[in-house]
Design an enzyme around this catalytic site. Structure first.
Site, PDB file in Angstrom:
ATOM      1  N   ARG A 108       0.857  -1.182   0.000  1.00  0.00           N
ATOM      2  CA  ARG A 108       0.000   0.000   0.000  1.00  0.00           C
ATOM      3  C   ARG A 108       0.890   1.228   0.000  1.00  0.00           C
ATOM      4  O   ARG A 108       1.757   1.365   0.863  1.00  0.00           O
ATOM      5  CB  ARG A 108      -0.924   0.047   1.226  1.00  0.00           C
ATOM      6  CG  ARG A 108      -2.085   1.039   1.063  1.00  0.00           C
ATOM      7  CD  ARG A 108      -2.889   1.212   2.355  1.00  0.00           C
ATOM      8  NE  ARG A 108      -2.103   1.905   3.355  1.00  0.00           N
ATOM      9  CZ  ARG A 108      -2.051   1.563   4.645  1.00  0.00           C
ATOM     10  NH1 ARG A 108      -2.736   0.551   5.096  1.00  0.00           N
ATOM     11  NH2 ARG A 108      -1.288   2.243   5.478  1.00  0.00           N
ATOM     12  N   GLU A 160       4.438   7.230   2.777  1.00  0.00           N
ATOM     13  CA  GLU A 160       5.257   6.030   2.995  1.00  0.00           C
ATOM     14  C   GLU A 160       4.773   4.907   2.083  1.00  0.00           C
ATOM     15  O   GLU A 160       3.687   4.974   1.498  1.00  0.00           O
ATOM     16  CB  GLU A 160       5.228   5.587   4.450  1.00  0.00           C
ATOM     17  CG  GLU A 160       3.882   5.138   4.953  1.00  0.00           C
ATOM     18  CD  GLU A 160       3.939   4.702   6.420  1.00  0.00           C
ATOM     19  OE1 GLU A 160       4.973   4.903   7.069  1.00  0.00           O
ATOM     20  OE2 GLU A 160       2.927   4.163   6.904  1.00  0.00           O
ATOM     21  N   ASN A 198       4.216   0.780   2.160  1.00  0.00           N
ATOM     22  CA  ASN A 198       4.124  -0.356   3.082  1.00  0.00           C
ATOM     23  C   ASN A 198       4.322  -1.678   2.355  1.00  0.00           C
ATOM     24  O   ASN A 198       3.608  -1.972   1.401  1.00  0.00           O
ATOM     25  CB  ASN A 198       2.753  -0.376   3.742  1.00  0.00           C
ATOM     26  CG  ASN A 198       2.454   0.924   4.461  1.00  0.00           C
ATOM     27  OD1 ASN A 198       2.941   1.160   5.558  1.00  0.00           O
ATOM     28  ND2 ASN A 198       1.676   1.802   3.821  1.00  0.00           N
ATOM     29  N   SER A 240      -2.684  -2.817   5.889  1.00  0.00           N
ATOM     30  CA  SER A 240      -3.990  -3.153   6.450  1.00  0.00           C
ATOM     31  C   SER A 240      -5.116  -2.275   5.919  1.00  0.00           C
ATOM     32  O   SER A 240      -4.909  -1.408   5.083  1.00  0.00           O
ATOM     33  CB  SER A 240      -3.931  -3.057   7.970  1.00  0.00           C
ATOM     34  OG  SER A 240      -3.539  -1.767   8.342  1.00  0.00           O
ATOM     35  N   LYS A 266      11.974   3.206   5.932  1.00  0.00           N
ATOM     36  CA  LYS A 266      12.004   4.608   5.515  1.00  0.00           C
ATOM     37  C   LYS A 266      13.322   4.962   4.848  1.00  0.00           C
ATOM     38  O   LYS A 266      13.381   5.803   3.951  1.00  0.00           O
ATOM     39  CB  LYS A 266      11.818   5.529   6.721  1.00  0.00           C
ATOM     40  CG  LYS A 266      10.449   5.562   7.300  1.00  0.00           C
ATOM     41  CD  LYS A 266       9.580   6.604   6.629  1.00  0.00           C
ATOM     42  CE  LYS A 266       8.237   6.686   7.336  1.00  0.00           C
ATOM     43  NZ  LYS A 266       7.641   5.340   7.611  1.00  0.00           N
ATOM     44  N   LYS A 284      11.575  11.246  10.954  1.00  0.00           N
ATOM     45  CA  LYS A 284      10.943   9.923  11.064  1.00  0.00           C
ATOM     46  C   LYS A 284      11.987   8.838  11.296  1.00  0.00           C
ATOM     47  O   LYS A 284      13.058   8.889  10.692  1.00  0.00           O
ATOM     48  CB  LYS A 284      10.203   9.583   9.767  1.00  0.00           C
ATOM     49  CG  LYS A 284       9.050  10.496   9.430  1.00  0.00           C
ATOM     50  CD  LYS A 284       8.329   9.976   8.179  1.00  0.00           C
ATOM     51  CE  LYS A 284       7.029  10.729   7.946  1.00  0.00           C
ATOM     52  NZ  LYS A 284       6.213  10.073   6.900  1.00  0.00           N
ATOM     53  N   GLU A 338      10.016   0.946   9.017  1.00  0.00           N
ATOM     54  CA  GLU A 338       8.632   1.004   8.502  1.00  0.00           C
ATOM     55  C   GLU A 338       7.649   1.135   9.664  1.00  0.00           C
ATOM     56  O   GLU A 338       7.920   0.680  10.762  1.00  0.00           O
ATOM     57  CB  GLU A 338       8.338  -0.282   7.720  1.00  0.00           C
ATOM     58  CG  GLU A 338       7.095  -0.261   6.862  1.00  0.00           C
ATOM     59  CD  GLU A 338       5.824  -0.588   7.602  1.00  0.00           C
ATOM     60  OE1 GLU A 338       4.769  -0.119   7.149  1.00  0.00           O
ATOM     61  OE2 GLU A 338       5.877  -1.265   8.645  1.00  0.00           O
ATOM     62  N   GLY A 339       6.520   1.777   9.431  1.00  0.00           N
ATOM     63  CA  GLY A 339       5.472   1.827  10.448  1.00  0.00           C
ATOM     64  C   GLY A 339       5.437   3.171  11.140  1.00  0.00           C
ATOM     65  O   GLY A 339       6.467   3.803  11.360  1.00  0.00           O
ATOM     66  N   ARG A 351      -7.715   7.570   4.966  1.00  0.00           N
ATOM     67  CA  ARG A 351      -7.636   7.617   6.419  1.00  0.00           C
ATOM     68  C   ARG A 351      -7.585   9.084   6.829  1.00  0.00           C
ATOM     69  O   ARG A 351      -6.806   9.855   6.285  1.00  0.00           O
ATOM     70  CB  ARG A 351      -6.391   6.895   6.903  1.00  0.00           C
ATOM     71  CG  ARG A 351      -6.676   6.201   8.187  1.00  0.00           C
ATOM     72  CD  ARG A 351      -5.734   5.122   8.577  1.00  0.00           C
ATOM     73  NE  ARG A 351      -4.475   5.045   7.886  1.00  0.00           N
ATOM     74  CZ  ARG A 351      -3.430   4.405   8.397  1.00  0.00           C
ATOM     75  NH1 ARG A 351      -3.530   3.838   9.592  1.00  0.00           N
ATOM     76  NH2 ARG A 351      -2.297   4.326   7.747  1.00  0.00           N
TER      77      ARG A 351
END
Lengths: 516, 516
Positions: A134, A154, A156, A161, A342, A404, A408-409, A492
């Site tokens: 994604r 970013e 993913n 999800s 990242k 950041k 990831e995340g 989102r």
């Protein structure tokens, strides 16, 4: 222009309209499985000892406006992004070099890398690799510009999800737009909502088809005698977002007719094994509820193991290694997971140095590469003296940036003028764990109303992030691509001022879009 | 024979099998809307002030065995039963005579009758009448007999519920029977579950098609200028079984493309009106959330007003009268509701006196009438001296009987040897409010396991009741039938020893069937 679109949106709700809309959304969510398990802060273990209660996923009452050009561009670039991350994953040496620096300072990256190295030493028996990706964007709308630009937040590569629930939100808002048929009035009249529609959202179909493609590509059972085959969802304990995952498994079993099982990552070693006598290393699943029936796992879909807290002990790392060395197709492999760090995004976006992007996308139209490149926000390495450090340490330039972690995340981002002091507070040799990214400016006047999972209704300024899903199946041995698709999206929406928070925390909501 | 079927059913569950099945059922229910709002005893208003939480409907883990001959007979007789109750409803004089006796002792019946009389005096403007019926049966399996017989428990002419959720339970059990595809093992192996299937359950389609047929038969708007038309669901406050109702309204709006609104029975007079200037008396609905848009109601579907507690004041009786005198097609009319009283069932079943059944079904094949008649359990009037009184007052004969209030709807039944003392405790002139019915003996060895709405899992002996749905649209003026269909069913399973309790109380569960 964007500001004028957002200025009077969404339409105001009088008490009766609000009551109707909240009630309709609430009941629709429950009727259609747009649900989560409630947070323990809302429903305690004592009051619901069997964990039977459920509540709606946090959701906006209105779809959010999104620029049509940005939406179309995000969709058009997705299969190119898929290809890019498959190509990166195929270049073990390149990833290794990037990770090298981090291995000293980041246990998580270091342990993941060790899993890969150990399996590499033994030799991989499965060269196919599945990505359910994604790519997340904002519509960058700085006050100085008149045209919104698509900027990537970013990319993913693991546990991407909300495809399941996001499709449902699109259906919910679509029905509201048309309800009742012939005389729509669920929403107060508004030009953006009249004769407009929420774009189709095929996230469930796309993501499930990706898994089904891998399942088929695995081929027949490698066991003697042959075993029935299945897809295995590896999941976290107490997953509140389970209905998002079940939307995919329902599609896999009902439409693709493929058996699917769910297994906690903490129980992998209890219920799966690789027969020592079989050099093909099939991964065998013994369902605890029917232990005499064995299944061979064609595809391992990770909805766990993406964050350090998923590895509570060495046994969890052992379990990850166990999966990695098996013949099952991994979604994703360790290498593919690492490609989503990242730092990879930052290296690709680096304005100076070698043109990695062009190298990975060799053979792709120059113009397409350049369109993809223009979705990158400027971002900088802090490991060396240079422009990144200068921008980060000077409060006036820091104020247009975010710091950041290269992993990831979401989580733990440092914003704007807090950056210089933060950097000074940590040892300089840890700076390489961070990357500096220029802030993306979503439309400043955007607003919406959200129904949280605890039933509270909040209205106010919001920041929207659009994710586009893509799936790709490739051969790690030669880079050959067997399947490359784009389909489905996620909107989102976070309450303004809330810098962090996954949807599950209730500080951000699932949304859909109307294009302008 | 029946006992041998039930003796080893359902198969025993070891802890891992039970854990898997309970978790699967629980998650499936939430994903697919097999839900209810939790009881206040489980989730208090304080802990969920916005009423956002939901939980699974109480449901059995296994389908229950049911004799195939009884199931087929119940389906075969449904359209005959539909016709019978339409014919009864058309005979106002006959119903009036039966009710006459009760009017003194039963305020509810008396008030309903008054509504009818008042509208009759003014003149009905709508002669079409819609019935959404459910005929409830048990498989009568006395120890003296080898063949199970179909015996009617009651016939519902108002608010026949659970069609929506019952279809979902059939899907749930069907999926479990086949899961995973190719190697089914969600259930432990058992002959009754192998190569067996849950019969199709088309309750949602059938009931919604009934409503849609009435909507179409209503014809164009009777207003000047014409208004858009809709179906109105009249519902109770704090309805916990709302998702059962929403399954029908979703089908009506999504498949039949008919606007549907929900309105609390307590708010009918606030949000609907009949223009005094229009002799056709159309019922106009003003949605509170869009008060400037008016809809003309073609069909009023009552999921309230079936029990005395739905009428809290004269205003509620006024509202019922308001609906009754309007041009909307009622599902049901007051007369049709009254035809579902237990006393009507008793009069039809009376072994002596005039053959009402044959009269109402004039023109129907004798053999079919006789098959229908044989679904009646022996039942007796207590208003006069005679066989009923004898059987009820003698403890040895009372022990094979149940005493039921003549009014429609469960509750307050008196069982077996408690009957004589109960009768002696009330004034003799009130005995006519009761009818005595010979007990039906469902299979004594039947067992199942239920997941309650609070997450508790209970196993044990059960009593199953099969309901079959039917819909009929007829003209009250000449008895002409415009639509007469059968389709869909409900299996409701009560824990043995629990004499009463709707599904919503958690003492009884929604179930499905496998035929033997």
């Amino acid at each position: 222009m964007a500001d004028s679109i957002y200025a009077n949106y969404p339409p105001a709700l009088n008490p009766a309209q609000k009551e109707f809309l909240v009630r309709t959304v609430k009941d629709w969510a429950t009727q259609n499985g747009l649900m989560v398990r409630p947070a323990p802060t809302f429903v305690s273990k004592e009051s619901d000892p069997h964990g039977i209660l459920a509540t709606n996923a946090p959701v906006t009452l209105f779809p959010s406006p999104f620029p049509k050009t940005c939406f179309e561009e995000a969709k058009a670039l997705q299969t190119v992004y898929n290809k890019l991350y498959a190509a990166i994953t195929c270049n073990e040496e390149w990833i290794g070099k990037i990770m090298e620096d981090l291995i000293d300072v980041d246990d998580f990256i270091s342990n993941l890398w060790k899993v890969h190295v150990a399996v590499q030493r033994e030799g991989y028996v499965q060269t196919l690799s599945l990505g359910l990706f994604r790519s997340d964007y904002m519509a960058h709308t700085p006050s100085t510009s008149t045209t919104p630009e698509l900027k990537q937040v970013e990319f993913n590569t693991i546990s991407s999800s909300f495809g399941g629930l996001s499709s449902l939100v699109a259906s919910l808002h679509s029905e509201l737009l048309d309800s009742p048929l012939g005389s729509p009035m669920a929403y107060p009249p508004h030009p953006l909502l009249q004769s407009n529609a929420v774009p189709d959202n095929t996230a469930v179909e796309t993501l499930s088809a990706g898994l089904a493609t891998a399942h088929v590509a695995y081929g027949p059972s490698k066991s003697q005698p042959q075993l029935p085959t299945c897809v295995l969802f590896v999941v976290q304990e107490n997953e509140r977002n389970i209905f998002d995952q079940l939307a995919l498994s329902r599609q896999l079993s009902n439409v693709h007719k493929i058996p699917v099982f769910r297994l906690l990552s903490s129980e992998i070693l209890d219920h799966t094994f690789i027969p020592g006598s079989n050099p093909l290393r099939p991964l065998i699943y013994r369902p605890p509820h029917a232990a005499e029936t064995h299944f061979e796992v064609t595809t391992v879909y990770l909805r766990s193991f993406y964050t350090p807290t998923d590895y509570k002990s060495d046994r969890d790392w052992e379990a990850r290694t166990h999966l990695e060395r098996s013949a099952a197709i991994k979604c994703p492999t360790v290498l593919n997971q690492l490609s989503g760090s990242k730092i990879v995004q930052q290296v690709l976006a680096a304005p100076t140095g070698p043109d990695h992007l062009a190298a990975f996308l060799a053979g792709t139209d120059e113009a397409v590469i350049s369109r993809l490149r223009s979705t990158f926000a400027p971002q900088y390495d802090l490991s060396l003296s240079g422009k990144g450090r200068e921008l980060a340490l000077n409060p006036s330039t820091a104020s247009n940036h975010v710091l950041k972690p290269q992993r990831e995340g979401g989580g733990n981002n440092i914003y704007k003028t807090a950056i210089p002091d933060f950097l000074k507070s940590i040892p300089e040799n840890e700076w390489k764990r961070w990357i500096l990214m220029e802030l993306i400016h979503p439309p400043a006047a955007a607003k919406n109303v959200a129904l949280r999972s605890d039933g509270e209704v909040l209205a106010g300024g919001v920041i929207g992030e659009l994710g586009v899903y893509g799936t790709i199946l490739w051969d790690q041995k030669d880079g050959n691509i067997l399947h490359n698709e784009q389909g489905g999206w996620l909107m989102r929406t976070k309450a303004e001022g809330v810098n962090e928070g996954g949807v599950a925390t209730g500080f951000s909501s699932l949304d859909s879009i109307v294009l302008y």
